[in-house]
Scaffold this motif. Structure first.
Motif, PDB file in Angstrom:
ATOM      1  N   GLN A  69       0.834  -1.197   0.000  1.00  0.00           N
ATOM      2  CA  GLN A  69       0.000   0.000   0.000  1.00  0.00           C
ATOM      3  C   GLN A  69       0.868   1.247   0.000  1.00  0.00           C
ATOM      4  OE1 GLN A  69      -3.346   0.365  -0.043  1.00  0.00           O
ATOM      5  NE2 GLN A  69      -3.817  -1.814  -0.057  1.00  0.00           N
ATOM      6  N   GLY A  70       0.479   2.236  -0.794  1.00  0.00           N
ATOM      7  CA  GLY A  70       1.159   3.528  -0.808  1.00  0.00           C
ATOM      8  C   GLY A  70       0.206   4.623  -0.394  1.00  0.00           C
ATOM      9  N   THR A  71       0.664   5.854  -0.498  1.00  0.00           N
ATOM     10  CA  THR A  71      -0.165   7.006  -0.145  1.00  0.00           C
ATOM     11  C   THR A  71      -1.295   7.160  -1.157  1.00  0.00           C
ATOM     12  OG1 THR A  71       1.771   8.107   0.767  1.00  0.00           O
ATOM     13  CG2 THR A  71      -0.154   9.480   0.313  1.00  0.00           C
ATOM     14  N   GLU A  72      -2.502   7.297  -0.672  1.00  0.00           N
ATOM     15  CA  GLU A  72      -3.666   7.352  -1.562  1.00  0.00           C
ATOM     16  C   GLU A  72      -3.725   8.681  -2.300  1.00  0.00           C
ATOM     17  OE1 GLU A  72      -8.421   7.380  -0.921  1.00  0.00           O
ATOM     18  OE2 GLU A  72      -7.376   5.564  -0.274  1.00  0.00           O
ATOM     19  N   LYS A 107       3.265   0.140  -5.789  1.00  0.00           N
ATOM     20  CA  LYS A 107       2.429   0.332  -4.605  1.00  0.00           C
ATOM     21  C   LYS A 107       1.034   0.807  -5.008  1.00  0.00           C
ATOM     22  CE  LYS A 107       6.233   1.400  -1.436  1.00  0.00           C
ATOM     23  NZ  LYS A 107       6.781   2.382  -0.464  1.00  0.00           N
ATOM     24  N   ARG A 109      -1.949   3.020  -5.042  1.00  0.00           N
ATOM     25  CA  ARG A 109      -2.199   4.430  -4.722  1.00  0.00           C
ATOM     26  C   ARG A 109      -3.690   4.782  -4.761  1.00  0.00           C
ATOM     27  NH1 ARG A 109       2.347   7.547  -5.269  1.00  0.00           N
ATOM     28  NH2 ARG A 109       1.043   9.054  -4.133  1.00  0.00           N
TER      29      ARG A 109
END
Length: 403
Positions: A69-72, A107, A109
């Protein structure tokens, strides 16, 4: 006398129930195929085709890979196509989107599901499956099973004297076999719908492909033809001596760490519907895009050669260039679509707006799974919305830096 009568009636009732259950799937199959491309809503069925059709199964990977998971991000509020400004949110709704997944530098996003979609829902690929078949062909080439410059009849004698008699494997990969074909989804007499009726009513996909006749010299005209991909599925099985399901499970599904099973719709003879019958989750579809974005290298192992990636995702001949066809102005590689532009984008595309979009210059993969009920009700962009979808994905891509 009453007891034997009751027993007899009970047995009859059980037979009728068993007969009804036996034919229930056949009835559902026929109803589903008959409901395509006439405006009916499909989002309630595209995620459960394994309940309706006979399938073969690729098991989840014994070493599943979870995408980090990365920054949305937020989606762009608007995008434009052909002079029209669209609301992204409204367009996503209008095309009956079930899943939208954005992966940047490996990742997640952005990830959303609507209607009957979900992270564990296996959605029908339609022609996105073609890019999986081509990936299997590429691996088989690397293993020495297939030479793309050889005539396809060297591997498939059953295609001798058919439209494929003079075509090389590469011609077929590039949808340039020369076979006569009508892929009009709004025409009930089109070749593609005749092919689809085999899945509805029963029959043999392997017997259908040799029935095609030639229209053009192989390697001169790019003419989109789902039977070409079905021929590639036949080729993969014949050259490797294994079913498409078995080979792709070992060479693609398990190495990519697919978290969920993958289902192939099959005909009455257990032959996979190679041209469009894969069912998988959004995250597992995305892993194929990631494999290509990473130039065939996955977790330190070269699964697919960089040379294959390049030939698959770049235009290799003048007749494959974008803009040749008025109705669908994209170029073609080895079962991947290639738009005009400077960023090296390419995409797997399936009807009803299934997409695996890859933009290597922005380290980006986007998956859109949909059930656009307008698809195929006319022959053009007004209902199909494929080029507009491409511009939505490009607008999302613009949020990430290019290199």
């Amino acid at each position: 006398m009453k007891k034997p009568l009751i027993i007899g009636l009970s047995v009859t009732l059980l037979v009728l129930i068993a007969t009804g259950l036996y034919f229930k799937r056949d009835i559902q199959r026929a109803h589903f195929v008959a409901s395509l491309f006439n405006g009916q809503e499909q989002y309630q069925t595209f995620g459960r085709l394994a309940e309706i059709f006979p399938v073969s199964t690729m098991s989840p990977s014994p070493s599943p890979y979870t995408i980090a998971q990365g920054t949305e991000i937020t989606l762009p509020k608007h995008f434009s196509y052909d002079g029209t400004r669209y609301s992204s949110e409204q367009f996503i709704s209008d095309t009956d989107t079930s899943a939208l997944l954005v992966i940047h530098q490996g990742k997640i996003r952005f990830e959303r599901y609507w209607l009957s979609g979900g992270p564990d829902v296996n959605w029908l690929s339609m022609s996105v499956a073609k890019s999986f078949i081509a990936t299997g062909i590429g691996i088989a080439v690397g293993e020495g099973f297939i030479d793309v410059q050889k005539p396809i009849i060297d591997y498939l004698p059953s295609l001798k004297d058919s439209a494929y008699d003079q075509a090389t494997v590469e011609h077929v990969l590039q949808m340039s076999s020369g076979a006569a074909w009508n892929e009009d989804y709004s025409n009930p007499d089109s070749d593609v719908l005749r092919l689809g009726r085999i899945m509805a009513m029963g029959g043999s996909l392997d017997e259908f492909v040799p029935s095609l006749i030639s229209e053009n010299t192989p390697g001169t005209v790019n003419h989109y033809n789902s039977a070409d991909t079905q021929a590639l599925g036949m080729l993969l099985a014949a050259a490797t001596g294994r079913s498409v399901t078995d080979y792709l499970q070992e060479k693609v599904w398990h190495p990519l760490g697919m978290n969920s099973p993958g289902y192939w719709l099959i005909d009455d003879f257990n032959v996979e519907m190679a041209f469009g019958g894969l069912n998988a989750t959004a995250r597992d579809y995305a892993k194929l895009g990631e494999l290509y974005r990473l130039n065939g290298l996955w977790q330190g192992k070269q699964l697919l050669s960089p040379q294959w990636i390049e030939k698959s995702t770049t235009v290799q001949a003048p007749h494959l260039r974008p803009g040749i066809h008025e109705l669908f102005p994209l170029g073609y590689g080895y079962q991947w679509w290639i738009p005009e532009g400077e960023e090296g984008e390419y995409s797997a595309i399936g009807v009803y707006n299934q997409f695996i979009y890859v933009n290597p210059s922005r380290d980006l993969v986007i998956v859109k799974l949909s059930a656009n009920s307008e698809y195929g009700t006319t022959e053009g962009e007004a209902s199909n919305k494929e080029m507009a979808t491409f511009e939505l994905l490009r607008a999302i891509a613009q949020q990430f830096p290019a290199h």
